[in-house]
Scaffold this active site. Structure first.
Site, PDB file in Angstrom:
ATOM      1  CG  ASP A 224      87.553  33.372  26.405  1.00  0.00           C
ATOM      2  OD1 ASP A 224      87.575  32.818  27.532  1.00  0.00           O
ATOM      3  OD2 ASP A 224      88.443  34.163  26.035  1.00  0.00           O
TER       4      ASP A 224
HETATM    5  C1  BGC Z   1      90.441  33.917  28.934  1.00  0.00           C
HETATM    6  C2  BGC Z   1      90.707  32.497  28.487  1.00  0.00           C
HETATM    7  C3  BGC Z   1      90.684  31.585  29.672  1.00  0.00           C
HETATM    8  C4  BGC Z   1      89.346  31.701  30.370  1.00  0.00           C
HETATM    9  C5  BGC Z   1      89.204  30.830  31.588  1.00  0.00           C
HETATM   10  C6  BGC Z   1      89.169  34.014  29.757  1.00  0.00           C
HETATM   11  O1  BGC Z   1      89.028  35.272  30.315  1.00  0.00           O
HETATM   12  O2  BGC Z   1      90.344  34.765  27.829  1.00  0.00           O
HETATM   13  O3  BGC Z   1      91.946  32.424  27.839  1.00  0.00           O
HETATM   14  O4  BGC Z   1      90.940  30.271  29.282  1.00  0.00           O
HETATM   15  O5  BGC Z   1      89.157  33.044  30.782  1.00  0.00           O
HETATM   16  O6  BGC Z   1      90.010  31.295  32.617  1.00  0.00           O
END
Ligand code: BGC
Length: 745
Positions: A224
């Site tokens: 993530d």
């Molecule tokens: C979120 C993800 C997301 C990523 C990119 C993160 O903060 O938890 O679900 O895909 O950001 O935006």
């Protein structure tokens, strides 16, 4: 190709170029390509937006969010939706869309529940599988997320989720397992949080032992965004791609670690191979397809129509007949709440509102604002205006729910209440007009103390850009609602199983309710709920007949049980019913939930029509995760199989008796007990003979049928085997030595 790459080049491939792109190596023909959010439509930031610019993206179709589309219980429709999302991504040269988001809804308070699918891992897994397949079939990769145990937003980037092994296996992993084994997503995104002491991004057990070795996953494990803690440890544990990449800081660390002998280069190679495989998949076919945004809008409407759940409909207040006088109340009718905040936030191609959509059928409808979306404080003037509109109408429709500030990625809710301004409005309108309908727009369960005074409630969730049109069709009876809850609506927050252990402290949250999440808890403790898991009404009625249960599960885990029944539409309009099959184990050797969903089928039936539906249940459907054996096991005994219209509405009940799985042979020690030996059919005789031997040494010690007798019997069965020696002396010790030899032979 990896053989012609320098170490620096290899390391460079393993982190992002920026927030959304991978790195290129032009000399080797390796392109840079884009991945972006998200789970219910594409959020592609405008070219100018380099970092996080959550609301500055190019238009894309905004489908209902996960809480909604999971409520369709319609994998085929979800696949169609994901296919459309994939086509839009391809048109923008996006190679991976970061979704579906499938974490289990442990608490209704989790700020991201609107994105997540269900409290039930089987349903979440089936919906996720369809989502991934639909998207990848048009050449765009999925990223199933957030792996794993990311069930709250509070402290999400640091907290350690402490989850016991059985709970992990039975509740928090199976949706991932089903989706990953079944649909092979190109990427899996690991969660921010720690799991049992180690960050998910460098958790060897999670990323390698389970994901790779047990489930056979060959795709890319992406962190993530900023979830990488120790890059080298992450690579060793099975992580591949670090996003967004921090200007190459960690690439240099990787190179240094290899050069200094701290990191075996094979770990780098392994990740590079997976990246190259992804590269190959992602560059397969990238001619931009033509698509019609209007057709995708129409699809978003169809998904929304099946997402909406008719929670209550006393006196058949819905549908509203053509020609009736309708009062439409609440500012959501003009400023809809149709999606949630955070990384999944989409700039829609179009946006409908109920005030417009309903005017098509009810041209004379009266609108009253009722509240301001900006304020939670009841506005008596707006309420008075709404009350007089309601009085003058045949039917009053109140649009209520949660405003943006209540739920979002990044924070959790504090309570389950609606804004006070919405509650006051609902109460006042319901008093003014007995034919009141409440349409709810929210991403997660809310308390409804007003429910007894409102005859009709429609849960629309966050219904996407075309949601209002779908709701208008349901109100007017052009669409018969068929959504079913993918989560329980408890009466009070205090009833929720994790109430005392959510969200924990900044560094630690303990999942003390164990496997008893959602209906697994409410049904086991017979707690009254507001609306049960699987619940959802229709404008027609269905009858279930002729349940048939056949087949068996063999002790080696092979075999299937087929469950079938007939569903009949006994009303006067066409409708869709989701038949849910629950398994309820009756002879438990370990704590088990009262029942668990193990199959479902949605059928569409004309008035009077009937259909035979069936599901096939494999060993897993009857199993529990036995930590002593480190394996899934079917216990021997009886299982009730229920064909139900909701978790609390079993229509037909059958039973099957299973022999139970073989146990893996174990090594026996003096600390084991006879009651454990008895569980192994092939050792049963040894256990019985041993009991006889012990009894022979205690002849006449107690009269049969007395408490004393029962006490002795129980003690012999449940004491450590060394007790044979301790009670009987040298002769017992000899017996014990030989017994252990025989058991371990
Ligand atoms: C979120 C993800 C997301 C990523 C990119 C993160 O903060 O938890 O679900 O895909 O950001 O935006």
């Amino acid at each position: 190709m990896k053989f012609t790459m320098t170490l620096e080049e290899k390391a460079s491939l393993l982190s992002g170029k920026d927030f959304w792109f991978t790195k290129a190596i032009p000399r080797l023909g390796i392109e840079s390509w884009m991945m972006t959010d998200g789970p219910h439509g594409m959020r592609k930031q405008k070219a100018s937006a380099e970092m996080v610019a959550l609301t500055d993206s190019i238009p894309a179709t905004c489908f209902p969010s996960g809480a909604g589309f999971a409520s369709t219980w319609n994998p085929a429709l979800v696949a169609e939706m994901a296919r459309a999302m994939g086509i839009e991504a391809r048109a923008e040269d996006v190679r991976v869309l970061l979704g579906p988001a499938i974490n289990i809804k442990r608490s209704p308070l989790c700020g991201r529940n609107f994105e997540y699918l269900s409290e039930d891992p089987f349903l979440a897994g089936e919906i996720a599988k369809a989502h991934i397949e639909g998207m990848q079939n048009v050449g765009v990769g999925a990223s199933v997320k957030h792996f794993a145990a990311n069930n709250q937003e509070k402290f999400r980037m640091a907290v350690d989720a402490v989850v016991d092994e059985r709970t992990l296996r039975e509740i928090y992993l199976p949706a991932f397992e089903r989706a990953i084994r079944g649909a092979k997503p190109w990427t899996v995104m690991c969660a921010y949080n720690r799991l049992n002491g180690t960050y998910c991004s460098q958790n060897q057990k999670l990323l390698t032992d389970i994901l790779r070795d047990e489930w056979g996953y060959d795709g890319v494990l992406v962190t993530d965004w900023t979830a990488c803690d120790d890059r080298v440890a992450g690579l060793v544990a099975g992580q591949d791609l670090e996003m967004p990449g921090n200007g190459g800081v960690n690439d240099r660390l990787v190179v240094e670690a290899v050069r200094s002998g701290k990191l075996d280069e094979s770990f780098v190679d392994r990740a590079v191979e997976r990246l190259l495989l992804l590269q190959e998949r992602a560059t397969g076919n990238h001619t931009a397809p033509e698509f019609d945004p209007e057709a995708h809008h129409a699809l978003a409407k169809r998904v929304a129509a099946e997402s909406a759940i008719l929670l209550k409909n006393d006196r058949a207040v819905l549908p509203v007949a053509h020609g009736k006088k309708v009062a439409l109340i609440g500012e959501f009718a003009k400023k809809p709440r149709y999606q949630g905040s955070g990384s999944s936030h989409i700039t829609p191609t179009r946006l409908s509102c109920l005030a417009d959509a309903l005017t098509v059928t009810f041209p004379d409808l009266a609108y009253a604002r009722g509240y301001s979306v900006e304020s939670d404080v009841p506005d008596q003037a707006l309420i008075a205006e709404a009350v007089s509109a309601a009085r003058a109408a045949d039917v009053a429709i109140v649009c209520a729910g949660l405003t943006d500030i209540y739920e979002s990625e990044g924070f959790d809710r504090q309570h389950m209440r609606l804004p006070a301004s919405h509650v006051a409005l609902i109460e006042a309108v319901a008093q003014a007009n007995p034919a009141t309908v409440v349409v709810l727009s929210n991403g997660a369960p809310v308390e409804m103390p007003w429910a007894p005074r409102v005859p009709s409630i429609l849960e629309a969730y966050l219904a996407g850009q075309a949601g209002a049109e779908a709701i208008a069709d349901i109100i007017a009876g052009k669409v018969n609602p068929s959504g079913k809850l993918a989560e329980t609506f408890p009466i009070r927050l205090e009833d929720t199983p994790c109430y005392l252990n959510f969200p924990g402290t900044p560094q630690r949250v303990e999942y003390r309710e164990g496997i008893f999440v959602g209906y697994r808890h409410y049904d086991s403790v017979k707690r009254e709920v507001l609306f049960p898991f699987g619940h959802g009404l229709s404008y027609t009625t269905f009858e279930y007949e002729d349940l048939a249960v056949s087949g068996t599960i063999h002790p080696d885990g092979t075999g299937t049980v087929t469950v079938a029944c007939t569903v009949r539409n006994t009303g006067v309009v066409a409708g869709k019913e989701t038949v849910q099959f629950y398994v309820s184990p009756k002879d438990n050797e370990a704590p088990r939930p009262e029942q668990e969903l193990k199959g479902f089928t949605k059928v569409s039936l004309d008035a009077g029509e009937s259909a035979r539906v069936s599901v096939s249940l494999d060993a897993r459907a009857f199993s529990w995760y036995d930590i002593d054996q480190g394996a899934w096991r079917v216990s021997a005994g009886r299982y009730e199989i229920r064909a139900s219209s909701s978790s609390r509405d079993a229509r037909l009940v059958g039973e099957i008796v299973l022999e139970g799985s073989y146990r893996q042979k174990k090594r026996w020690y003096r600390t084991d007990t006879l009651s454990e030996v008895l569980l192994y059919p092939e050792l049963r005789k040894e256990a019985e003979d041993t009991l006889k031997f012990i009894h022979s040494k205690f002849a006449n010690a107690s009269r049969p049928g007395t408490a004393e007798d029962l006490m002795m019997e129980t003690m012999f069965l449940e004491m450590p085997l060394r007790g044979i020696s301790q009670f009987i002396g040298p002769e017992g010790e000899d017996y014990l030595t030989r017994l252990l030899e025989r058991l371990n032979a």
